[in-house]
Design a protein around this motif. Structure first.
Motif, mmCIF file in Angstrom:
data_model
loop_
_atom_site.group_PDB
_atom_site.id
_atom_site.type_symbol
_atom_site.label_atom_id
_atom_site.label_comp_id
_atom_site.label_asym_id
_atom_site.label_seq_id
_atom_site.Cartn_x
_atom_site.Cartn_y
_atom_site.Cartn_z
ATOM 1 N N PRO A 1 0.812 -1.302 -0.069
ATOM 2 C CA PRO A 1 0.095 -0.015 -0.089
ATOM 3 C C PRO A 1 1.122 1.244 0.226
ATOM 4 O O PRO A 1 0.231 2.308 -0.317
ATOM 5 N N ARG B 1 1.429 2.468 -3.443
ATOM 6 C CA ARG B 1 0.234 3.038 -4.094
ATOM 7 C C ARG B 1 -0.521 4.127 -3.262
ATOM 8 O O ARG B 1 0.053 5.341 -3.426
ATOM 9 N N GLU B 2 -1.648 3.568 -2.636
ATOM 10 C CA GLU B 2 -2.480 4.762 -2.143
ATOM 11 C C GLU B 2 -1.733 5.741 -1.177
ATOM 12 O O GLU B 2 -1.928 6.625 -1.185
ATOM 13 N N ASP B 3 -0.850 4.916 -0.089
ATOM 14 C CA ASP B 3 -0.438 5.758 0.912
ATOM 15 C C ASP B 3 1.236 5.915 0.650
ATOM 16 O O ASP B 3 1.985 5.673 1.177
#
Ligand SMILES: Cc1ncc(COP(=O)(O)O)c(C=O)c1O
Length: 386
Positions: A24, A27-29
């Motif tokens: 993560p 990607r998003e974080d």
């Protein structure tokens, strides 16, 4: 062909759960932990959790953990930093002949800056004697640098005793614990060291992440200057995925350390005993008990290491000659030489280092292959020299 990896002191595979924990943060974080907005605060929390996980494995306070790029940076920061901070008090450093190049060459580098060094030898078992450390100390000694466990032989030094000597004399003590963390229990508080090291890729986290544990109150100026990250102790935007991975790897190591130590020790012992039973003229290098449970350093009389490694590799078995760092250089191992091995014996030596993924079946494969292979290599060599 079955692939058998027995070179875990060189590096380890990233654990599946470590990779899952990291993903993560690619990607998003993606935030910068120094940012005050939502993207920063989430990753900041993750970095702090990882700091607690590392601290918990080695029994230090989270505030004593500084994330770095790995073992080499941690060792360099500690040795060069303490030497610089205590320069006015003295210029003598005590270290050993068998340190990893990260520590050995840091001390050698300091010689060029006017420091005096004493590199202590080891005995035939690869053991450093605390009494020798004590008697090598001078009025001008400001730093002792000694590793916890040797990367080539696995020999474990009496660090607690050396820590007591250093503390009693007001000398700083840096311990390179890279090969020990995650393999055996390590208790920072108990060791009386001022700084110790962690390398992610030795315990199933990725390469390029590590930590330096600095006892609170110890003055170690940064090696890398820049922003105020890591409380001004190491500049640069944090390697967040790596940090999260290191934290997870420390948590996993802590969860089953005792069980894994026992399992890996029994695999290593069955490899060692199997080789001794089936192959004549072998020599195990390193103390029989005070040794990492995963390491077997062994010499096969009359065998050249290069064809042996090549044959093992051809059969899917990855091991190394001495340490991975010196594998390219063809120099005789400094560690084995310090233990008194002659160069022919040192050049007939390989290191097996086991890990989490190894099984009894792996050991069985090696024990099936090795005895006829050694016999063939010995015969070929004596035919050539006859
Ligand atoms: C004892 C020891 N110290 C330091 C290091 C360097 O660690 P890194 O590869 O993370 O720079 C190693 C790596 O082999 C090691 O075995």
């Amino acid at each position: 062909m079955r692939k058998i990896y027995l070179d875990n002191n060189a590096t380890t595979p990233v654990h599946a759960e470590v990779l899952d924990a990291m993903l993560p943060f690619f990607r998003e974080d993606f935030g910068n932990p120094s940012s005050t907005h939502w993207a920063g605060s989430k990753v900041r929390k993750a970095v702090n959790i990882a700091r607690e996980q590392v601290a918990s494995l080695v029994n230090c306070s989270p505030s004593e953990v500084v994330f770095t790029s790995g073992g080499s940076e941690s060792v360099n920061t500690a040795i060069k930093g303490i030497a610089a901070a205590r320069r006015k008090e003295g210029n003598h450093i005590v270290s050993t002949m068998v340190e990893h190049p990260a520590a050995f060459n840091s001390a050698r580098h300091l010689e060029k800056e006017g420091f005096r060094t004493t590199f202590l030898g080891v005995d035939g078992d690869g053991m450093l004697h605390a009494g020798e450390v004590e008697s090598s100390v001078r009025d001008t000694t400001i730093l002792i640098s000694a590793m916890y466990a040797n990367n080539e032989t696995g020999v474990i030094f009496p660090i607690r005793e050396i820590g007591g000597i250093a503390a009693a004399k007001g000398i700083s003590f840096v311990c390179d614990t890279v090969q020990a963390v995650g393999k055996v229990p390590i208790n920072f508080r108990d060791l009386q060291v001022d700084a110790m090291t962690v390398s992610g890729h030795k315990l199933h986290a990725p390469k390029g992440i590590g930590a330096l544990i600095i006892r609170s109150g110890t003055r170690i100026p940064p090696l890398i200057h820049g922003g105020p990250q890591e409380k001004n102790r190491r500049a640069g935007t944090e390697n967040v995925p790596g940090i999260v991975g290191l934290g997870k790897a420390c948590e996993l190591a802590q969860n089953d350390l005792d069980k894994e130590v026992a399992r890996i020790r029994s695999l290593r012992d069955s490899l060692e005993n199997g080789i001794r039973e089936a192959i004549p003229d072998v020599k195990v290098n390193g103390h029989s008990e005070k040794r990492l449970p995963n390491t077997l350093n062994i010499s096969f009389k009359g065998v050249y290491v290069e064809p042996l490694l090549a044959e093992l590799d051809r059969n899917g078995i990855a091991v190394s000659a001495g340490s991975a760092c010196s594998a390219e250089s063809r120099e005789v191992s400094r560690v084995l030489t310090a233990m008194g091995l002659d160069s022919a014996t040192a050049r007939s030596t390989i290191r097996f280092s086991l890990g989490r993924e190894n099984t009894q079946e792996d050991i069985g494969c090696v024990l099936a292959l090795l005895p006829p292979l050694i016999e063939r290599l010995r015969n070929e060599r004596s035919a050539r020299t006859a």
